[in-house]
Design a protein around this motif. Structure first.
Motif, PDB file in Angstrom:
ATOM      1  N   ILE A 104      -3.194   5.209  -2.125  1.00  0.00           N
ATOM      2  CA  ILE A 104      -4.082   6.095  -1.373  1.00  0.00           C
ATOM      3  C   ILE A 104      -3.532   7.507  -1.499  1.00  0.00           C
ATOM      4  O   ILE A 104      -2.364   7.759  -1.180  1.00  0.00           O
ATOM      5  CB  ILE A 104      -4.156   5.696   0.120  1.00  0.00           C
ATOM      6  N   ARG A 105      -4.361   8.442  -1.942  1.00  0.00           N
ATOM      7  CA  ARG A 105      -3.935   9.841  -2.020  1.00  0.00           C
ATOM      8  C   ARG A 105      -4.401  10.566  -0.765  1.00  0.00           C
ATOM      9  O   ARG A 105      -5.581  10.541  -0.421  1.00  0.00           O
ATOM     10  CB  ARG A 105      -4.505  10.521  -3.262  1.00  0.00           C
ATOM     11  N   SER A 139       1.222  17.520   1.056  1.00  0.00           N
ATOM     12  CA  SER A 139       2.687  17.435   1.028  1.00  0.00           C
ATOM     13  C   SER A 139       3.113  16.021   1.369  1.00  0.00           C
ATOM     14  O   SER A 139       2.307  15.202   1.844  1.00  0.00           O
ATOM     15  CB  SER A 139       3.305  18.408   2.045  1.00  0.00           C
ATOM     16  N   PHE A 140       4.395  15.753   1.144  1.00  0.00           N
ATOM     17  CA  PHE A 140       4.922  14.435   1.505  1.00  0.00           C
ATOM     18  C   PHE A 140       4.754  14.172   2.994  1.00  0.00           C
ATOM     19  O   PHE A 140       4.398  13.071   3.409  1.00  0.00           O
ATOM     20  CB  PHE A 140       6.402  14.331   1.136  1.00  0.00           C
ATOM     21  N   ASP A 141       5.001  15.183   3.826  1.00  0.00           N
ATOM     22  CA  ASP A 141       4.959  14.986   5.270  1.00  0.00           C
ATOM     23  C   ASP A 141       3.552  14.597   5.744  1.00  0.00           C
ATOM     24  O   ASP A 141       3.410  13.787   6.665  1.00  0.00           O
ATOM     25  CB  ASP A 141       5.438  16.257   5.972  1.00  0.00           C
ATOM     26  N   THR A 194       0.854  -1.188   0.000  1.00  0.00           N
ATOM     27  CA  THR A 194       0.000   0.000   0.000  1.00  0.00           C
ATOM     28  C   THR A 194       0.889   1.238   0.000  1.00  0.00           C
ATOM     29  O   THR A 194       1.831   1.330   0.784  1.00  0.00           O
ATOM     30  CB  THR A 194      -0.913   0.028   1.250  1.00  0.00           C
ATOM     31  N   ILE A 195       0.573   2.164  -0.884  1.00  0.00           N
ATOM     32  CA  ILE A 195       1.351   3.404  -1.005  1.00  0.00           C
ATOM     33  C   ILE A 195       0.453   4.597  -0.740  1.00  0.00           C
ATOM     34  O   ILE A 195      -0.633   4.716  -1.316  1.00  0.00           O
ATOM     35  CB  ILE A 195       1.971   3.549  -2.410  1.00  0.00           C
ATOM     36  N   VAL A 196       0.905   5.514   0.132  1.00  0.00           N
ATOM     37  CA  VAL A 196       0.208   6.771   0.380  1.00  0.00           C
ATOM     38  C   VAL A 196       0.955   7.879  -0.346  1.00  0.00           C
ATOM     39  O   VAL A 196       2.155   8.085  -0.113  1.00  0.00           O
ATOM     40  CB  VAL A 196       0.107   7.098   1.878  1.00  0.00           C
ATOM     41  N   MET A 197       0.253   8.575  -1.242  1.00  0.00           N
ATOM     42  CA  MET A 197       0.847   9.660  -2.025  1.00  0.00           C
ATOM     43  C   MET A 197       0.162  10.984  -1.704  1.00  0.00           C
ATOM     44  O   MET A 197      -1.040  11.007  -1.427  1.00  0.00           O
ATOM     45  CB  MET A 197       0.690   9.396  -3.522  1.00  0.00           C
ATOM     46  N   PRO A 198       0.897  12.098  -1.775  1.00  0.00           N
ATOM     47  CA  PRO A 198       0.239  13.406  -1.661  1.00  0.00           C
ATOM     48  C   PRO A 198      -0.755  13.606  -2.808  1.00  0.00           C
ATOM     49  O   PRO A 198      -0.603  13.013  -3.889  1.00  0.00           O
ATOM     50  CB  PRO A 198       1.402  14.402  -1.771  1.00  0.00           C
TER      51      PRO A 198
END
Length: 402
Positions: free
Chosen positions: A118-119, A123-125, A95-99
């Motif tokens: 998942i968006r 920001s990245f943080d 699973t990847i969380v992207m801005p």
């Protein structure tokens, strides 16, 4: 602990998985910079960036139980693709969380490896904080994009390759976001050649590592936004910061306009498609921000995953900046022959008409006149000035020159 032995072990782990990318000498950029420049082409790496090195090394180190629960990561794009690719190789869930603003091309590429995207956040943080929430909910192993020893060891294999490809290298320029690449690479290089200078490069709009280095402690910064989204990290890692303090000789800052011009130069002169974060490492050398010449320098072009629609805007903006494209309005009489006269003047001045719009209805003109909007291909700023002056002498009021 990141050591030369652990980096060499990572290289053995990565054998047959990642590419040993070329280190290509650039005659053009060497002439511009006054140094001998060699480009480390990580934009040609599998998944389009160096990130696969650290991601695969980390996943390979997981226990069978950890693999069974899958992995989760946060990324603006390149780490995501590295993790997704490596997860597919290992046959585990990802699973990847992207801005929200991550390039569409990177999100689609990540999904193509089988990852769930998942968006979340601007920001990245903010994406990183949400990834920790997902980890708690699912029990997956969190793969930090930079502040992890296995990740840094994988990235450090680039340093081993550079020393083999260019044994007498004087300095290495490397982009910095959270610091995983430069920390691992510097640890490898300094262990073998402590005399080699290691220089980091950050976008001035988001220079977390530079601020931390100046303060002596990890220091978060605010960001005004940058086209180098892959290095737009407000707060560097604790582990990476310690290695940067130990091994990195200096950090240079570059402006977004310099990064965008460098992207265009790489595309036009070297036929290389490089994203903003990757191009940033070359920018200070082209724009004379470094206090030396005559050195043999390796420049890490860290990735090439740039959205094509965004690249088209970079190209157009770069053409405008370099004086090779101009757009303006002028007014002519709405009678036969007047448009032809204007175009004849432009032809005499060797300007190539790309587009023309002839408009009889505008608040800026009176009946009997026509407003003409012209887009021209030109040679440089001096050529544009010559055209502008010629039109003024011929009685045309031209406004504005864009």
């Amino acid at each position: 602990m990141v050591t030369i032995e652990s980096i060499r072990a990572a290289r053995a782990q990565l054998a047959g998985i990642v590419r040993c990318t070329p280190l290509d000498y650039s005659t053009t950029f060497s002439r511009i910079s006054g140094n001998e420049l060699y480009l480390k082409l990580e934009n040609l790496q599998k998944t389009g960036s160096f990130k696969v090195r650290g991601a695969y090394n980390k996943i390979a180190s997981l226990t069978p139980e950890e693999k069974a629960h899958g992995v989760v990561a946060a990324s603006a794009g390149n780490h995501a693709q590295g993790v997704a690719f490596s997860s597919a190789q290992a046959g585990i869930e990802c699973t990847i969380v992207m801005p929200e603003g991550a390039p569409l091309s990177k999100a689609q590429a990540t999904e193509s490896y089988g990852a769930k995207v998942i968006r979340h956040g601007q920001s990245f943080d903010e994406a990183l904080a949400h990834a920790y929430v997902v980890q708690q909910e699912t029990g997956a192993t969190f793969l930090h994009p930079f502040d992890d020893e296995r990740i840094m060891e994988g990235q450090g294999t680039i340093g081993l390759e550079i020393l083999e490809q260019l044994p007498d290298v004087d300095a290495i320029f490397c982009p910095i976001g959270g610091g995983g690449l430069i920390a691992g690479m510097a640890a490898a290089v300094k262990a073998i050649r402590p005399d080699v200078k290691i220089y980091g490069v950050q976008a001035a709009a988001c220079a977390g590592m530079h601020a931390s280095r100046s303060a002596g402690v990890v220091t978060p910064v605010t960001s005004t936004g940058t086209i180098a989204d892959g290095i737009a990290v407000k707060k560097p890692g604790t582990l990476t910061f310690a290695l940067v303090q130990q091994y990195v000789d200096d950090i240079f800052l570059v402006e977004d306009i310099e990064i965008s011009r460098t992207m265009l130069y790489l595309l036009e002169r070297s036929k290389l498609l490089v994203e903003g974060s990757g191009a940033s490492a070359l920018a200070p050398l082209l724009y004379k921000r470094v206090p030396f010449t005559g050195k043999k320098i390796a420049v890490i072009l860290s990735g090439g995953n740039v959205d094509i629609t965004f690249m088209s805007r970079i190209i157009e903006h770069g053409l405008i900046e370099s004086g090779r494209y101009v757009r303006f309005f002028t007014t002519i009489q709405d009678k036969p022959g007047y448009l032809n006269r204007l175009l004849s003047i432009l032809a005499e001045e060797r300007a190539n008409v790309i587009a023309i719009n002839h408009n009889r209805i505008s608040p800026r003109i009176v009946p009997g006149q026509a407003e003409v909007e012209l887009s021209l291909e030109t040679n440089n700023q001096a050529h544009i000035t010559r055209i502008e002056q010629r039109l003024a002498r011929e009685g045309y009021q031209v406004s504005p020159f864009i």
